[in-house]
Design a protein around this motif. Structure first.
Motif, PDB file in Angstrom:
ATOM      1  N   MET A   1       0.835  -1.209   0.000  1.00 23.05           N
ATOM      2  CA  MET A   1       0.000   0.000   0.000  1.00 23.05           C
ATOM      3  C   MET A   1       0.868   1.257   0.000  1.00 23.05           C
ATOM      4  N   VAL A   2       1.854   1.252  -0.887  1.00 22.79           N
ATOM      5  CA  VAL A   2       2.810   2.357  -1.002  1.00 22.79           C
ATOM      6  C   VAL A   2       2.817   2.866  -2.441  1.00 22.79           C
ATOM      7  N   PRO A   3       2.415   4.129  -2.639  1.00 23.24           N
ATOM      8  CA  PRO A   3       1.891   5.055  -1.645  1.00 23.24           C
ATOM      9  C   PRO A   3       0.453   4.726  -1.275  1.00 23.24           C
ATOM     10  N   ALA A   4       0.030   5.260  -0.131  1.00 22.89           N
ATOM     11  CA  ALA A   4      -1.330   5.015   0.341  1.00 22.89           C
ATOM     12  C   ALA A   4      -2.336   5.600  -0.649  1.00 22.89           C
ATOM     13  N   ALA A   5      -3.403   4.837  -0.902  1.00 26.70           N
ATOM     14  CA  ALA A   5      -4.444   5.280  -1.828  1.00 26.70           C
ATOM     15  C   ALA A   5      -5.740   5.605  -1.106  1.00 26.70           C
ATOM     16  N   ALA A   6      -5.757   5.409   0.217  1.00 25.82           N
ATOM     17  CA  ALA A   6      -6.950   5.691   1.006  1.00 25.82           C
ATOM     18  C   ALA A   6      -6.511   6.079   2.413  1.00 25.82           C
ATOM     19  N   PRO A   7      -7.300   6.889   3.107  1.00 18.69           N
ATOM     20  CA  PRO A   7      -6.920   7.313   4.457  1.00 18.69           C
ATOM     21  C   PRO A   7      -6.645   6.145   5.398  1.00 18.69           C
ATOM     22  N   LYS A   8      -7.408   5.055   5.290  1.00 19.12           N
ATOM     23  CA  LYS A   8      -7.202   3.928   6.207  1.00 19.12           C
ATOM     24  C   LYS A   8      -5.834   3.285   5.995  1.00 19.12           C
ATOM     25  N   GLU A   9      -5.320   3.344   4.755  1.00 21.37           N
ATOM     26  CA  GLU A   9      -3.991   2.799   4.502  1.00 21.37           C
ATOM     27  C   GLU A   9      -2.919   3.657   5.168  1.00 21.37           C
ATOM     28  N   GLU A  10      -3.058   4.958   5.052  1.00 15.63           N
ATOM     29  CA  GLU A  10      -2.087   5.842   5.692  1.00 15.63           C
ATOM     30  C   GLU A  10      -2.181   5.751   7.209  1.00 15.63           C
ATOM     31  N   GLU A  11      -3.380   5.526   7.736  1.00 13.55           N
ATOM     32  CA  GLU A  11      -3.535   5.344   9.180  1.00 13.55           C
ATOM     33  C   GLU A  11      -2.743   4.128   9.650  1.00 13.55           C
ATOM     34  N   LEU A  12      -2.788   3.046   8.867  1.00 13.06           N
ATOM     35  CA  LEU A  12      -2.012   1.855   9.218  1.00 13.06           C
ATOM     36  C   LEU A  12      -0.525   2.175   9.240  1.00 13.06           C
ATOM     37  N   HIS A  13      -0.056   2.913   8.235  1.00 17.13           N
ATOM     38  CA  HIS A  13       1.358   3.277   8.195  1.00 17.13           C
ATOM     39  C   HIS A  13       1.731   4.140   9.399  1.00 17.13           C
ATOM     40  N   LYS A  14       0.849   5.034   9.774  1.00 18.30           N
ATOM     41  CA  LYS A  14       1.101   5.895  10.943  1.00 18.30           C
ATOM     42  C   LYS A  14       1.236   5.058  12.215  1.00 18.30           C
ATOM     43  N   ILE A  15       0.381   4.048  12.345  1.00 15.64           N
ATOM     44  CA  ILE A  15       0.448   3.160  13.508  1.00 15.64           C
ATOM     45  C   ILE A  15       1.800   2.459  13.550  1.00 15.64           C
ATOM     46  N   THR A  16       2.253   1.989  12.399  1.00 16.93           N
ATOM     47  CA  THR A  16       3.537   1.283  12.329  1.00 16.93           C
ATOM     48  C   THR A  16       4.701   2.205  12.666  1.00 16.93           C
ATOM     49  N   ARG A  17       4.687   3.413  12.082  1.00 17.50           N
ATOM     50  CA  ARG A  17       5.768   4.364  12.371  1.00 17.50           C
ATOM     51  C   ARG A  17       5.809   4.700  13.855  1.00 17.50           C
ATOM     52  N   ALA A  18       4.627   4.939  14.432  1.00 19.33           N
ATOM     53  CA  ALA A  18       4.557   5.328  15.843  1.00 19.33           C
ATOM     54  C   ALA A  18       5.044   4.202  16.747  1.00 19.33           C
TER      55      ALA A  18
ATOM     56  N   GLN B   1       9.063   1.941  20.398  1.00 15.59           N
ATOM     57  CA  GLN B   1       9.785   0.751  20.816  1.00 15.59           C
ATOM     58  C   GLN B   1      11.282   0.807  20.522  1.00 15.59           C
ATOM     59  N   GLY B   2      11.699   1.781  19.732  1.00 10.43           N
ATOM     60  CA  GLY B   2      13.089   1.807  19.312  1.00 10.43           C
ATOM     61  C   GLY B   2      13.396   0.769  18.259  1.00 10.43           C
TER      62      GLY B   2
END
Length: 429
Positions: A70-87, A92-93
């Motif tokens: 899902m790169v680049p994100a094509a829908a807000p829910k996809e970018e939300e998932l990426h945000k969760i992963t980055r955070a 956690q380091g």
């Protein structure tokens, strides 16, 4: 007592002097690799905290995350998932690699493919790290277990030894070799087993070709596939490896469940016909079948040798009008190297559409087919709906076949094009 590579690696990881096939063990992975995907990593993060009360994973240096779907994100829910992963990674380091390419390939480039290493992922194609002498396997339960306890519980698999002998003919690539293994041995021949590859064909094969074969272990039913490290392997991992481990080799008198010898001397290019990755056929029997789109990429292909052979076929030619040829290098590093060699220019001039590295073409998120269309593909699967409509068809083949078929709009034999390119190169020299 003599042992296979698998037994030696799992013995070390479980803190034992030795282990045997069928033995239940608790082993500590050297690396836990995942990519973010809905229903997987987001669930792992949530369950680790809410169900098990774990706020921080132990030894975060063992973990690595990839954003390659899902790169680049094509829908807000996809970018939300990426945000969760980055955070989660920041909290956690744990390193998160985004837009660097397909994680299985990038993991090797970054040094997570270590001879003698033990690796888990929820995606079975991580077995391609076995090309570097790692025991790398897909274990969905094992991944969440390693988030919570540092270890995974598993049964030591028996090992099947496969010796590849002979000499590959022009136009035959690693993809063909693997699918010949499926044809000879059967798609269920190695269920829950590890496969150890060896022989003169493997010795002569590039690291990239070895990755291609090892990454498809699941289509033999295997848990994983390994190749003993040689000079090529050690040269690749030097200066990259994230951990300092001694390379592991099978004992000369190791006990295997069985030993299979396959002579590939007469092997010709193959095609895997729908609807199953077990349907290996001779390419010559399908030459002329109309196709509408081509995909050259995935964690199984899309490396430099694939791009080079496609460029040999396509140089100075144009793809069939209306045919859609999508070329997706497996990583950003490979894409940059291909650009430096002039391969990207050659492919673009032939009419190919070049995309940045991602998994999205392989699982049908983009460039989807409609009912009645057919594709030639170096992707991993040809099951109905994999690249769009369930009424479309996917023919798996090597990169040269994809390129030749793009020129003709029909499944085509690449060998005449390759022979002509060789003659031109010889005259120029």
């Amino acid at each position: 007592m003599p042992h296979t590579m698998t037994e030696k690696i799992l013995a070390r990881a479980s803190g034992k002097e030795s282990v045997m096939p069928g033995e239940e063990i608790t082993a500590r992975p050297d690396f836990v690799i995942t990519y973010d995907f809905p229903g997987y990593t987001d669930v792992f993060f949530k369950e680790t905290r809410e169900d098990f009360g774990i706020e921080k994973v132990t030894s975060p240096e063992r973990f690595v995350l990839f954003i390659d779907h899902m790169v680049p994100a094509a829908a807000p829910k996809e970018e939300e998932l990426h945000k969760i992963t980055r955070a989660w990674g920041r909290e956690q380091g744990v390193p998160v690699y985004e837009r660097e390419g397909i994680g299985h390939q990038v993991a090797a480039e970054l040094g997570y493919a270590t001879p003698g290493g033990f690796v888990v992922h929820f995606d079975g194609h991580v077995s391609q790290l076995g090309a570097f002498g790692s025991f790398a396997f897909g274990a969905r339960k094992g991944v969440i277990e390693s988030f919570v306890t540092e270890n995974v519980t598993m049964t030591v698999p028996a090992t099947v030894k496969v010796e590849l002998v002979g000499t590959l003919q022009p136009g035959v690539m690693a993809r063909d070799v693997f699918h010949q293994m499926v044809r000879v041995m059967g798609p269920d021949s190695c269920c829950f087993k590890a496969v150890e590859l060896c022989g003169p064909v493997i010795d002569q094969m590039s690291i990239e070709g070895r990755q291609t074969i090892c990454g498809q272990a699941m289509f033999l039913g295997a848990t994983t596939m390994l190749i003993a490290p040689d000079a090529k392997t050690l040269a690749y991992v030097e200066g990259r490896s994230k951990v300092d481990l001694a390379p592991v080799y099978p004992d000369a008198d190791a006990v295997y469940e069985r030993v299979v010898t396959i002579d590939v001397s007469t092997l010709e290019p193959i095609v895997v016909v729908p609807p199953s990755p077990a349907n290996t056929r001779d390419l010559k029997d399908y030459v002329g079948v109309e196709v509408h789109t081509g995909y050259l990429g995935s964690c199984a292909s899309g490396r430099l040798e694939d791009l080079r052979v496609a460029a040999q076929v396509l140089r100075g030619r144009r793809i069939q009008p209306g045919f859609q040829l999508h070329v997706v290098p497996t990583s950003k590093a490979i894409m940059a190297a291909a650009a430096r060699e002039g391969l990207i220019e050659c492919l673009v001039e032939a009419g190919a559409f070049i995309s940045s590295p991602s998994c999205d073409y392989c699982f049908g998120r983009i460039a989807t087919m409609s009912a009645g269309q057919r594709a030639v593909s170096t992707g991993t699967l040809n099951t109905p709906g994999r690249m769009g409509s369930v009424d479309s068809e996917i023919y798996i083949c090597n990169a040269a076949v994809v390129a030749a078929s793009a020129l003709e709009g029909r499944i085509a034999d690449p060998r005449p094009y390759l022979a002509e390119a060789a003659n031109v190169a010889g005259a120029a020299a």
